[in-house]
Design a protein around this motif. Structure first.
Motif, PDB file in Angstrom:
ATOM      1  N   LEU A 165      34.230  85.671 -31.269  1.00  0.00           N
ATOM      2  CA  LEU A 165      34.590  84.446 -31.993  1.00  0.00           C
ATOM      3  C   LEU A 165      35.932  83.904 -31.510  1.00  0.00           C
ATOM      4  O   LEU A 165      36.102  82.696 -31.331  1.00  0.00           O
ATOM      5  N   SER A 166      36.877  84.788 -31.303  1.00  0.00           N
ATOM      6  CA  SER A 166      38.184  84.384 -30.804  1.00  0.00           C
ATOM      7  C   SER A 166      38.058  83.693 -29.452  1.00  0.00           C
ATOM      8  O   SER A 166      38.676  82.656 -29.207  1.00  0.00           O
ATOM      9  N   LYS A 167      37.253  84.266 -28.581  1.00  0.00           N
ATOM     10  CA  LYS A 167      37.029  83.686 -27.257  1.00  0.00           C
ATOM     11  C   LYS A 167      36.408  82.290 -27.370  1.00  0.00           C
ATOM     12  O   LYS A 167      36.810  81.355 -26.674  1.00  0.00           O
ATOM     13  N   LEU A 168      35.461  82.146 -28.259  1.00  0.00           N
ATOM     14  CA  LEU A 168      34.788  80.871 -28.468  1.00  0.00           C
ATOM     15  C   LEU A 168      35.783  79.785 -28.881  1.00  0.00           C
ATOM     16  O   LEU A 168      35.824  78.705 -28.303  1.00  0.00           O
ATOM     17  N   TYR A 169      36.614  80.097 -29.871  1.00  0.00           N
ATOM     18  CA  TYR A 169      37.589  79.116 -30.342  1.00  0.00           C
ATOM     19  C   TYR A 169      38.669  78.842 -29.294  1.00  0.00           C
ATOM     20  O   TYR A 169      39.134  77.703 -29.156  1.00  0.00           O
ATOM     21  N   SER A 170      39.044  79.855 -28.525  1.00  0.00           N
ATOM     22  CA  SER A 170      40.044  79.651 -27.469  1.00  0.00           C
ATOM     23  C   SER A 170      39.520  78.711 -26.389  1.00  0.00           C
ATOM     24  O   SER A 170      40.261  77.852 -25.893  1.00  0.00           O
ATOM     25  N   MET A 171      38.261  78.880 -26.029  1.00  0.00           N
ATOM     26  CA  MET A 171      37.684  78.001 -25.013  1.00  0.00           C
ATOM     27  C   MET A 171      37.629  76.561 -25.513  1.00  0.00           C
ATOM     28  O   MET A 171      37.939  75.631 -24.770  1.00  0.00           O
ATOM     29  N   ALA A 173      39.563  75.258 -27.698  1.00  0.00           N
ATOM     30  CA  ALA A 173      40.943  74.774 -27.750  1.00  0.00           C
ATOM     31  C   ALA A 173      41.406  74.292 -26.380  1.00  0.00           C
ATOM     32  O   ALA A 173      42.108  73.276 -26.283  1.00  0.00           O
ATOM     33  N   LYS A 174      41.025  75.003 -25.318  1.00  0.00           N
ATOM     34  CA  LYS A 174      41.384  74.565 -23.958  1.00  0.00           C
ATOM     35  C   LYS A 174      40.806  73.193 -23.664  1.00  0.00           C
ATOM     36  O   LYS A 174      41.468  72.327 -23.093  1.00  0.00           O
ATOM     37  N   ILE A 175      39.558  73.003 -24.057  1.00  0.00           N
ATOM     38  CA  ILE A 175      38.912  71.706 -23.822  1.00  0.00           C
ATOM     39  C   ILE A 175      39.576  70.629 -24.678  1.00  0.00           C
ATOM     40  O   ILE A 175      39.812  69.512 -24.206  1.00  0.00           O
ATOM     41  N   ASP A 176      39.898  70.965 -25.919  1.00  0.00           N
ATOM     42  CA  ASP A 176      40.610  70.018 -26.781  1.00  0.00           C
ATOM     43  C   ASP A 176      41.922  69.589 -26.121  1.00  0.00           C
ATOM     44  O   ASP A 176      42.276  68.402 -26.136  1.00  0.00           O
ATOM     45  N   SER A 177      42.634  70.547 -25.529  1.00  0.00           N
ATOM     46  CA  SER A 177      43.908  70.239 -24.872  1.00  0.00           C
ATOM     47  C   SER A 177      43.715  69.318 -23.679  1.00  0.00           C
ATOM     48  O   SER A 177      44.465  68.363 -23.493  1.00  0.00           O
ATOM     49  N   MET A 180      43.314  65.979 -24.676  1.00  0.00           N
ATOM     50  CA  MET A 180      44.515  65.532 -25.397  1.00  0.00           C
ATOM     51  C   MET A 180      44.295  65.414 -26.895  1.00  0.00           C
ATOM     52  O   MET A 180      44.931  64.610 -27.566  1.00  0.00           O
ATOM     53  N   ASP A 181      43.409  66.194 -27.430  1.00  0.00           N
ATOM     54  CA  ASP A 181      43.190  66.269 -28.871  1.00  0.00           C
ATOM     55  C   ASP A 181      43.962  67.499 -29.368  1.00  0.00           C
ATOM     56  O   ASP A 181      43.393  68.549 -29.639  1.00  0.00           O
ATOM     57  N   TYR A 182      45.269  67.328 -29.458  1.00  0.00           N
ATOM     58  CA  TYR A 182      46.151  68.460 -29.709  1.00  0.00           C
ATOM     59  C   TYR A 182      46.000  69.036 -31.114  1.00  0.00           C
ATOM     60  O   TYR A 182      46.135  70.245 -31.296  1.00  0.00           O
ATOM     61  N   HIS A 183      45.697  68.199 -32.098  1.00  0.00           N
ATOM     62  CA  HIS A 183      45.491  68.712 -33.457  1.00  0.00           C
ATOM     63  C   HIS A 183      44.278  69.646 -33.498  1.00  0.00           C
ATOM     64  O   HIS A 183      44.323  70.716 -34.114  1.00  0.00           O
ATOM     65  N   ALA A 184      43.193  69.230 -32.843  1.00  0.00           N
ATOM     66  CA  ALA A 184      41.997  70.080 -32.791  1.00  0.00           C
ATOM     67  C   ALA A 184      42.287  71.359 -32.009  1.00  0.00           C
ATOM     68  O   ALA A 184      41.835  72.446 -32.391  1.00  0.00           O
ATOM     69  N   ALA A 185      43.077  71.247 -30.935  1.00  0.00           N
ATOM     70  CA  ALA A 185      43.427  72.431 -30.135  1.00  0.00           C
ATOM     71  C   ALA A 185      44.218  73.424 -30.978  1.00  0.00           C
ATOM     72  O   ALA A 185      43.943  74.629 -30.951  1.00  0.00           O
ATOM     73  N   ALA A 187      44.201  73.705 -34.235  1.00  0.00           N
ATOM     74  CA  ALA A 187      43.302  74.267 -35.259  1.00  0.00           C
ATOM     75  C   ALA A 187      42.409  75.357 -34.654  1.00  0.00           C
ATOM     76  O   ALA A 187      42.201  76.424 -35.253  1.00  0.00           O
ATOM     77  N   ASP A 188      41.885  75.094 -33.447  1.00  0.00           N
ATOM     78  CA  ASP A 188      41.014  76.088 -32.819  1.00  0.00           C
ATOM     79  C   ASP A 188      41.800  77.332 -32.393  1.00  0.00           C
ATOM     80  O   ASP A 188      41.296  78.448 -32.533  1.00  0.00           O
TER      81      ASP A 188
END
Length: 194
Positions: A165-171, A173-177, A180-185, A187-188
């Motif tokens: 699950l951690s890996k899923l959210y980290s990935m 977050a990278k895409i969010d970054s 440039m969706d930094y708030h979503a990044a 949160a993830d």
């Protein structure tokens, strides 16, 4: 002897996970000894795959590739006999290795082969989709990565393993970054840290 090798390999893996170096070494010696005393083809394939995993663990990727390919050559040459080895595991190991070697096309090929026609979204195939997502991210294919992430998130409630699950959210977050969706990044990354 095949059963004995499989059990020894599993015990090695458990001792590896629990950092019991003495026991790990002990089961490496047992596997070496079993290999040296048998002519059983399936036992040889298990041993070669084990050696490939050991080399991969030690970041000796070229030697790991040689062991895996040797195992695959033998396994594939036995396809018409009573040989009963699961090639899908070997395909997965090769795909994972090629990912680590940044040989993305080979990694994608072998990960796809490891599905064996079963691309059903399940926890069993979860690691395969994670690798495919990681490759897409590393190749800057954000659309492709998002496609795989959507597949992964569709089974997220069924995933019990916290590291996955951690890996899923980290990935994500990278895409969010990247998008440039930094708030979503943020949160993830926080969810990945839970």
């Amino acid at each position: 002897i095949v059963e004995q090798m499989s059990i020894s390999e599993q015990l090695y893996g458990l001792y590896d996970e629990s950092n019991c170096m003495e026991q790990k070494y002990h089961y490496t010696q047992i596997l070496d000894s079993l290999y040296n005393t048998t002519q059983n083809i399936e036992a040889h394939v298990i041993y070669y795959q084990f050696k490939g995993n050991l080399c991969q663990e030690q970041a000796d990727y070229k030697l790991a590739e040689q062991w895996f390919l040797k195992a695959m050559d033998i396994a594939m040459s036995q396809s018409n006999s009573n040989f009963n080895y699961d090639l899908l595991l070997l395909y997965f190991d090769l795909g994972e290795l090629y990912h680590q070697m940044n040989r993305y096309d080979d990694a994608i090929k072998y990960i796809h082969l490891s599905f064996g026609g079963d691309t059903q979204i399940s926890e069993t195939n979860y690691l395969k989709y994670i690798i495919l997502t990681s490759i897409r991210i590393e190749k800057d294919d954000i659309e492709g990565a998002l496609e795989y992430l959507n597949i992964l998130f569709s089974i997220e409630p069924d995933i019990k393993e916290p590291r996955l699950l951690s890996k899923l959210y980290s990935m994500r977050a990278k895409i969010d970054s990247v998008n440039m969706d930094y708030h979503a990044a943020i949160a993830d990354y926080k969810k990945a840290d839970d």
